[in-house]
Write a protein that holds these residues in place. Structure first.
Motif, PDB file in Angstrom:
ATOM      1  N   MET A  27     126.469  37.804  70.519  1.00  0.00           N
ATOM      2  CA  MET A  27     127.366  37.901  69.352  1.00  0.00           C
ATOM      3  C   MET A  27     128.184  36.630  69.212  1.00  0.00           C
ATOM      4  SD  MET A  27     128.964  41.717  69.071  1.00  0.00           S
ATOM      5  CE  MET A  27     128.408  42.692  70.437  1.00  0.00           C
ATOM      6  N   TYR A  29     131.362  43.107  64.825  1.00  0.00           N
ATOM      7  CA  TYR A  29     130.548  44.274  65.156  1.00  0.00           C
ATOM      8  C   TYR A  29     131.307  45.117  66.172  1.00  0.00           C
ATOM      9  CZ  TYR A  29     126.652  46.960  67.195  1.00  0.00           C
ATOM     10  OH  TYR A  29     125.850  47.962  67.674  1.00  0.00           O
ATOM     11  N   ARG A  30     131.518  46.377  65.831  1.00  0.00           N
ATOM     12  CA  ARG A  30     132.182  47.314  66.738  1.00  0.00           C
ATOM     13  C   ARG A  30     131.121  48.170  67.426  1.00  0.00           C
ATOM     14  NH1 ARG A  30     134.463  52.919  65.670  1.00  0.00           N
ATOM     15  NH2 ARG A  30     135.633  53.340  67.558  1.00  0.00           N
ATOM     16  N   PHE A  31     131.135  48.165  68.753  1.00  0.00           N
ATOM     17  CA  PHE A  31     130.159  48.917  69.549  1.00  0.00           C
ATOM     18  C   PHE A  31     130.917  49.618  70.657  1.00  0.00           C
ATOM     19  CE2 PHE A  31     130.106  46.306  73.424  1.00  0.00           C
ATOM     20  CZ  PHE A  31     130.830  45.202  72.977  1.00  0.00           C
ATOM     21  N   LEU A  66     129.656  36.259  65.668  1.00  0.00           N
ATOM     22  CA  LEU A  66     130.116  37.631  65.398  1.00  0.00           C
ATOM     23  C   LEU A  66     131.197  38.002  66.405  1.00  0.00           C
ATOM     24  CD1 LEU A  66     126.733  39.552  64.939  1.00  0.00           C
ATOM     25  CD2 LEU A  66     128.492  39.211  63.175  1.00  0.00           C
ATOM     26  N   PHE A  73     135.637  48.292  59.097  1.00  0.00           N
ATOM     27  CA  PHE A  73     134.305  48.451  59.696  1.00  0.00           C
ATOM     28  C   PHE A  73     133.626  49.652  59.054  1.00  0.00           C
ATOM     29  CE2 PHE A  73     134.583  45.684  63.523  1.00  0.00           C
ATOM     30  CZ  PHE A  73     135.934  45.366  63.474  1.00  0.00           C
ATOM     31  N   VAL A  98     122.826  42.617  61.884  1.00  0.00           N
ATOM     32  CA  VAL A  98     124.285  42.571  61.659  1.00  0.00           C
ATOM     33  C   VAL A  98     124.665  41.216  61.048  1.00  0.00           C
ATOM     34  CG1 VAL A  98     126.567  42.648  62.740  1.00  0.00           C
ATOM     35  CG2 VAL A  98     124.749  44.166  63.566  1.00  0.00           C
ATOM     36  N   LEU A 129     121.173  42.668  66.326  1.00  0.00           N
ATOM     37  CA  LEU A 129     122.272  41.733  66.051  1.00  0.00           C
ATOM     38  C   LEU A 129     121.888  40.777  64.914  1.00  0.00           C
ATOM     39  CD1 LEU A 129     123.806  40.776  69.524  1.00  0.00           C
ATOM     40  CD2 LEU A 129     124.628  42.434  67.836  1.00  0.00           C
ATOM     41  N   GLY A 186     133.343  44.257  59.047  1.00  0.00           N
ATOM     42  CA  GLY A 186     132.448  44.618  60.135  1.00  0.00           C
ATOM     43  C   GLY A 186     131.644  45.868  59.865  1.00  0.00           C
ATOM     44  N   VAL A 187     130.832  46.195  60.851  1.00  0.00           N
ATOM     45  CA  VAL A 187     130.086  47.447  60.888  1.00  0.00           C
ATOM     46  C   VAL A 187     130.245  48.017  62.294  1.00  0.00           C
ATOM     47  CG1 VAL A 187     128.389  46.949  59.091  1.00  0.00           C
ATOM     48  CG2 VAL A 187     127.977  46.140  61.431  1.00  0.00           C
ATOM     49  N   THR A 197     129.087  51.065  65.448  1.00  0.00           N
ATOM     50  CA  THR A 197     128.131  52.008  66.052  1.00  0.00           C
ATOM     51  C   THR A 197     128.779  52.577  67.310  1.00  0.00           C
ATOM     52  OG1 THR A 197     127.132  50.372  67.553  1.00  0.00           O
ATOM     53  CG2 THR A 197     126.107  50.610  65.372  1.00  0.00           C
ATOM     54  N   LEU A 234     126.438  51.034  60.999  1.00  0.00           N
ATOM     55  CA  LEU A 234     125.383  50.048  60.775  1.00  0.00           C
ATOM     56  C   LEU A 234     124.062  50.752  60.479  1.00  0.00           C
ATOM     57  CD1 LEU A 234     124.001  47.245  60.971  1.00  0.00           C
ATOM     58  CD2 LEU A 234     123.933  47.577  63.465  1.00  0.00           C
TER      59      LEU A 234
END
Ligand code: PNW
Length: 444
Positions: free
Chosen positions: A114, A82-84, A119, A393, A74, A71, A19-20, A22, A397
């Motif tokens: 997502m 995706y980590r938010f 995702l 992660f 991503v 997205l 993952g990535v 933010t 991003l």
């Protein structure tokens, strides 16, 4: 050493999560739109002298408007997840009472898109943007804020808990407590040990209360917390250096992990006092975790010599002046595995700031690629040592608002030109994409 040579995607199991990451204030912008309330970071960044160059998160990466194309970026990296983070003042402007439908809609849309794209959404409830209205009545130093947070967690858990892949309560309570209330570098900008340790205690307690509230509400997503951790190394074998390293580890790692896993504060620390705790606090803090998120950047280096002896730094230093030290990630993971009864682990952040230059549509960030490669090798080494790391992660991003350093430091896999909001994949992004896609191939 273990980090030489090439780490192969096949070293990771088929279901390993790539993952990535933010966080809301660092990328969203739209600080006054659609009913968002103010957070302590709006106040702090708009206070002259607090943030480098007077930068603020008013616009940031304009992600609030560009979320759909973001997205796509991503997904284009080939990652699974995706980590938010959710901006509390966007969904509940005053931190209690009314909910803001427009803010809630934003995260609904984000999560739904997502899922459509395949995702996995990993949500964090608190990445430092406390509603200013709560700070006005004492913020995290006020024990009532714990209940406010548990209510917010329960509401968001009900709202998103059947769609997200995980929910973390806090991101890096050390940063909130110490950088915000002892070092004065983060919002709310205080310098007071008593306040800082009370804040740390309330962050831990609010985490435990939030887990209980979400579980009582039937939230199905795995629940956890994200801690920033590092091993601490003495500059010499002199007893005073060795003791200083143990105290630094106590302050940084044990102060948060011991209450959660062992039900008490550590004895070995630089702090001169304990926070006020009520009788059942440690029981409430020590709720079982479904996962633990670890953010790792560098090691802690302690030197009592005057002037202090710098770390030898065989791998060099980042643009943050943080030493690149991948071995520390393996050491840390093996160490906490020995000390605690751990749940599954995700590396929820790991990354490097470089002085990246965009030239002819390209960013040649070989240092970041090497950072990534060597830290993935370090994760693999920990896994071979028996640590149950389930995912990784990259932070971050995008280039984004790096807190008190503003837009000066660039952590992104994706370059952001703040004048045009143009996004450009750096060389490291292409490397990560190839690595992840190869992993998918070898996992078939
Ligand atoms: C983390 N330290 O912050 C945060 O979770 C991110 O929001 C941030 O952008 C990223 O790391 C890079 O800084 C940290 O002083 C800030 O040890 C400071 C420290 C650790 C983590």
């Amino acid at each position: 050493t273990m980090n030489q040579g090439t780490i192969k995607p096949a070293a990771f199991p088929p279901d390993f999560v790539w993952g990535v990451a933010t966080s809301a204030y660092q990328i969203e912008g739209a600080a006054k739109e659609d009913g968002r309330g103010l957070s302590i970071w709006d106040t702090f960044s708009h206070t002259p002298g607090k943030v480098l160059n007077g930068d603020t998160g008013d616009v940031a990466c304009d992600h609030y408007h560009r979320w759909a194309e973001d997205l796509d970026i991503v997904a284009g990296l080939g990652v699974d997840a995706y980590r938010f983070s959710i901006a509390w003042p966007r969904v509940q402007p005053a931190g209690q009472g009314d909910w803001n439908e427009k803010g809630l809609d934003f995260y609904d849309r984000l999560v739904d898109r997502m899922l459509e794209m395949g995702l996995a959404p990993h949500a964090t409830l608190y990445h430092w943007d406390l509603p200013q209205a709560l700070q006005d009545v004492g913020g995290w130093a006020n024990r009532d804020t714990c209940q406010r947070f548990a209510d917010y967690a329960e509401y968001m858990g009900r709202r998103l808990g059947d769609r997200v892949a995980s929910i973390a309560t806090h991101n890096e309570p050390w940063c909130t407590a110490i950088k915000g209330n002892l070092l004065g570098e983060f919002a709310p900008g205080l310098r007071d040990e008593g306040v800082a340790l009370q804040v740390a205690h309330h962050l831990l307690l609010s985490h435990g209360m939030a887990l209980q509230a979400m579980r009582a509400a039937g939230v199905r997503a795995p629940l956890g917390i994200v801690l920033n951790q590092s091993p601490a190394h003495p500059a010499s074998n002199a007893p005073e250096d060795v003791a200083a390293a143990a105290r630094a580890y106590g302050d940084f790692v044990r102060w948060y992990a011991d209450p959660i896993f062992l039900g008490r504060y550590p004895a070995i620390t630089n702090y001169t006092r304990l926070p006020e705790a009520h009788e059942n606090d440690f029981k409430n803090i020590g709720q079982p975790l479904d996962f633990l998120g670890i953010n790792y950047y560098t090691r802690i280096w302690t030197s009592t010599a005057q002037p202090p002896v710098p770390a030898p730094g065989p791998h060099g230093y980042s643009d943050m002046d943080w030493e690149t030290y991948p071995e520390g990630l393996t050491e840390l993971l093996l160490g906490i595995q020995r000390d605690y009864d751990l749940p599954p682990i995700y590396i929820t952040e790991n990354g490097m700031a470089c002085a990246d230059v965009l030239a002819n549509g390209r960013v040649a960030d070989a240092d970041r690629t090497e950072y990534l490669r060597s830290h993935l090798a370090a994760v693999d080494a920990a896994r071979r040592g028996g640590v149950d790391v389930r995912g990784y992660f990259y932070w971050s991003l995008f280039d984004n608002f790096e807190w008190e350093l503003g837009y000066d430091k660039r952590f992104g896999l994706v370059h952001v030109d703040y004048a045009t909001q143009q996004r450009t994949l750096k060389d490291s992004a292409h490397w990560y994409r190839d690595f992840v896609l190869q992993h998918k191939e070898t996992s078939k």
